[in-house]
Write an enzyme that holds these catalytic residues in place. Structure first.
Site, mmCIF file in Angstrom:
data_model
loop_
_atom_site.group_PDB
_atom_site.id
_atom_site.type_symbol
_atom_site.label_atom_id
_atom_site.label_comp_id
_atom_site.label_asym_id
_atom_site.label_seq_id
_atom_site.Cartn_x
_atom_site.Cartn_y
_atom_site.Cartn_z
ATOM 1 N N SER A 97 28.840 -5.418 -5.354
ATOM 2 C CA SER A 97 28.373 -4.061 -5.605
ATOM 3 C C SER A 97 28.889 -3.625 -6.966
ATOM 4 C CB SER A 97 28.919 -3.135 -4.524
ATOM 5 O OG SER A 97 28.920 -1.801 -4.989
ATOM 6 N N GLU A 145 18.514 -10.195 3.494
ATOM 7 C CA GLU A 145 17.721 -8.960 3.574
ATOM 8 C C GLU A 145 16.338 -9.162 2.960
ATOM 9 O OE1 GLU A 145 20.205 -5.528 2.231
ATOM 10 O OE2 GLU A 145 21.815 -6.972 2.470
ATOM 11 N N THR A 182 21.641 -9.822 25.091
ATOM 12 C CA THR A 182 20.329 -9.210 25.375
ATOM 13 C C THR A 182 20.535 -7.731 25.060
ATOM 14 O OG1 THR A 182 20.858 -8.749 27.670
ATOM 15 C CG2 THR A 182 19.785 -10.859 27.234
ATOM 16 N N HIS A 183 19.517 -7.106 24.518
ATOM 17 C CA HIS A 183 19.630 -5.714 24.046
ATOM 18 C C HIS A 183 20.739 -5.567 23.005
ATOM 19 C CE1 HIS A 183 17.213 -4.700 27.648
ATOM 20 N NE2 HIS A 183 17.994 -5.590 28.236
ATOM 21 N N LYS A 201 32.770 -5.198 -1.827
ATOM 22 C CA LYS A 201 31.521 -5.544 -1.141
ATOM 23 C C LYS A 201 31.072 -6.978 -1.372
ATOM 24 C CE LYS A 201 29.080 -3.243 1.006
ATOM 25 N NZ LYS A 201 28.191 -2.106 0.738
ATOM 26 N N SER A 210 -11.602 -12.921 -12.534
ATOM 27 C CA SER A 210 -10.618 -13.435 -11.574
ATOM 28 C C SER A 210 -9.743 -14.527 -12.169
ATOM 29 C CB SER A 210 -11.333 -13.958 -10.324
ATOM 30 O OG SER A 210 -12.178 -15.047 -10.668
ATOM 31 N N TYR A 219 -22.307 -15.891 0.911
ATOM 32 C CA TYR A 219 -21.272 -15.457 -0.028
ATOM 33 C C TYR A 219 -21.499 -14.019 -0.495
ATOM 34 C CZ TYR A 219 -18.290 -15.202 -4.151
ATOM 35 O OH TYR A 219 -17.344 -14.830 -5.060
ATOM 36 N N ASN A 240 27.392 -8.535 -0.257
ATOM 37 C CA ASN A 240 26.168 -8.174 0.455
ATOM 38 C C ASN A 240 25.256 -9.378 0.669
ATOM 39 O OD1 ASN A 240 26.915 -5.439 0.502
ATOM 40 N ND2 ASN A 240 26.117 -5.157 -1.570
ATOM 41 N N ASN A 263 -20.283 -21.174 -5.373
ATOM 42 C CA ASN A 263 -19.951 -20.791 -3.992
ATOM 43 C C ASN A 263 -19.330 -21.944 -3.204
ATOM 44 O OD1 ASN A 263 -21.074 -18.418 -4.774
ATOM 45 N ND2 ASN A 263 -22.913 -18.570 -3.483
HETATM 46 N N1 ARG Z 1 -14.757 -16.410 -8.796
HETATM 47 C C1 ARG Z 1 -15.595 -16.502 -7.647
HETATM 48 C C2 ARG Z 1 -14.740 -16.390 -6.378
HETATM 49 O O1 ARG Z 1 -13.579 -16.561 -6.463
HETATM 50 C C3 ARG Z 1 -16.356 -17.779 -7.629
HETATM 51 C C4 ARG Z 1 -17.636 -17.737 -6.872
HETATM 52 C C5 ARG Z 1 -18.609 -16.907 -7.559
HETATM 53 N N2 ARG Z 1 -19.885 -16.998 -6.933
HETATM 54 C C6 ARG Z 1 -20.846 -16.144 -7.200
HETATM 55 N N3 ARG Z 1 -21.951 -16.296 -6.557
HETATM 56 N N4 ARG Z 1 -20.688 -15.159 -8.041
HETATM 57 O O2 ARG Z 1 -15.226 -16.114 -5.317
#
Ligand code: ARG
Length: 465
Positions: free
Chosen positions: A284, A297, A162-163, A290, A30, A324, A292, A117
């Protein structure tokens, strides 16, 4: 795949002889996402470290080494000189591993009475809290830009719809003030979310708390939380703060999308109520004429990301057993994407609002179409002739039909014509058929009269800026 000394992983190599399969590492990693939490992670670790020293859980000299080391790691991160290692999975382990390189075995004491955690829950709360503060000031800047336009256009008459059909004349300032109110409620939702999230998970450890004599109140206070979270299982399991943040964001983005859509409509050749400068439009590649409103948007479209992120996180969390589970690692990416989209959308909207030039002539011409003062006529019949409103509505409808058949405006009909429908009508009726009179007459609190708009402007600046 295992490391040379047989330890598969610096953190849990005692138990594991082998490293993960490549695909295991790929789904587990991660760091590409959660590296964004480094400031919060180090702030949390510094608070945890000094508490551990204060409570006599780790020796003061180790604590000092850890704190110095963390400060150096932070410098490296801020300077972009930190080398992230994907095999270390996440930001927590990357920082801890670098700390160990810098200060040696003392670094190993930092994780006493803590788990990733409670660590990640704390980091993420801190991040969302910072983001809420940034969003709040961005929304305030947008309100300020709107209020500057309100000041310019307290008297500028436009058709109210309205509408999306001409309904009653209003002032452009009044219309923009509606958005100032919506954004004020949006800010309120973020403030509420912040208040509820501002409790500290740190010290919940893996889920059960810890046998070390820690002081959770101390770390909570150091990190600016109001108090430690009361239940350690809840502390590591809860993500409703992020869902709530995304919900507030989704509602806010929905409001921005409505303003964006109106800007798109107002910029069309048909409406021409406002124009945007070169700074907020694109040309454009094929049609030289144009101009835009791409930014509008895109603001309109960004709301999809917010709503998607909120829905996505709710689905991740739905049905998850306590405490967790790794599913919860999927909380950060949508939240970051959504928060970035929202900040960008607010900034772009602020830019457009400041940039846009209203075209009062076009607004006035449009307001003179569609028998827009028909309600004023009906109200006059009630007020002056004492007709019941339903009867007045019917009479007015007949008069509108007559004007429509002749292709003229209401105030272009003769008194004689109107008397064919309702003999008691007098020439005084013409005093209410003009759009300026109509707007000026709507003096009820919150109404569109320029007088009220000027009061509302002062009040809004006091409430919001
Ligand atoms: N990278 C983990 C997360 O974002 C951190 C917590 C990981 N905890 C564990 N018990 N593996 O949730």
């Amino acid at each position: 795949m295992s490391t040379e000394d047989g330890a598969a992983n610096v953190m849990w190599g005692g138990r594991f002889a082998q490293g993960p399969a490549d695909i295991m590492a790929a789904i587990n990693v991660s760091i590409d996402v959660d590296r964004r939490l480094y400031e919060q992670d180090i702030a949390g670790s510094l608070a945890h470290c000094s508490m551990l020293v204060e409570c006599g859980v780790i020796p003061a000299e180790d604590g000092a080494a850890i704190s110095d080391g963390l400060t150096r790691v932070r410098e490296e991160l801020r300077a972009g000189q930190f080398s992230f290692r994907r095999e270390l999975e996440d930001i927590h382990m990357n920082i801890e591993a670098r700390l160990a390189e810098l200060v040696g075995p003392a670094a190993g004491r930092l994780h006493t009475a803590r788990s990733r955690n409670d660590q990640v829950a704390t980091d993420f709360r801190l991040w969302v809290r910072d983001e809420i503060d940034a969003i709040d000031s961005a929304l305030r800047a947008l309100q300020a830009a709107l209020l500057d336009q309100v000041e310019r256009h307290a008297d500028t008459v436009m058709p109210g719809f309205t509408h999306l059909q001409n309904a009653q004349p209003v002032t452009f300032g009044h219309h923009l003030l509606a958005y100032v109110e919506m954004l004020g409620r949006d800010r309120g939702r973020f403030v509420d979310c912040r208040r509820r999230l501002n409790e500290c998970p740190l010290g919940a450890a893996a889920l059960a708390g810890t046998s070390f004599p820690i002081d959770r109140h101390m770390t909570a206070a150091t990190l600016g939380f109001d108090r430690p979270m009361a239940n350690s299982i809840d502390a590591v399991s809860a993500r409703d703060f992020a869902v709530e943040f995304l919900a507030a964001g989704a509602i806010c983005a929905m409001h921005l999308s409505r303003l964006a859509e109106e800007i798109v409509i107002w910029c069309t050749d048909r409406f021409g109520f406002v124009s945007l400068s070169d700074a907020f439009t694109t040309g454009s590649s094929i049609m030289p004429q144009k101009r835009n409103p791409d930014a509008a948007e895109l603001v309109r479209a960004k709301s999809g990301r917010l709503l998607g992120a909120m829905t996505g996180l709710l689905v991740v969390m739905k049905g998850l057993p306590l405490a967790y589970a790794k599913d919860m690692q999927e909380d950060k990416e949508p939240t970051f994407i959504a928060a970035d989209a929202l900040m960008l959308a607010i900034a772009a909207t602020t830019g457009m609002v400041a940039d846009l030039q209203a075209r009062p002539d076009r607004m006035r011409a449009a307001a003179n179409e569609g028998f827009i003062t028909a309600t004023d006529l009906a109200d006059w019949l009630v007020r002056t002739l004492g007709l019941p409103f339903r009867r007045a509505h019917h009479v007015t409808g007949t008069i509108v039909k007559m004007a429509e058949d002749r292709g003229c405006a209401l105030d272009a009909l003769s008194l004689e014509d109107m008397r064919k429908v309702e003999p008691a009508i007098t020439s005084a009726v013409f005093e209410v058929l003009g759009i300026d009179q109509s707007v000026a007459s709507r003096t009820s609190f919150g109404g569109t009269s320029p007088e009220r708009i000027r009061e509302a402007l002062v009040a809004a600046r006091e409430r919001f800026l």
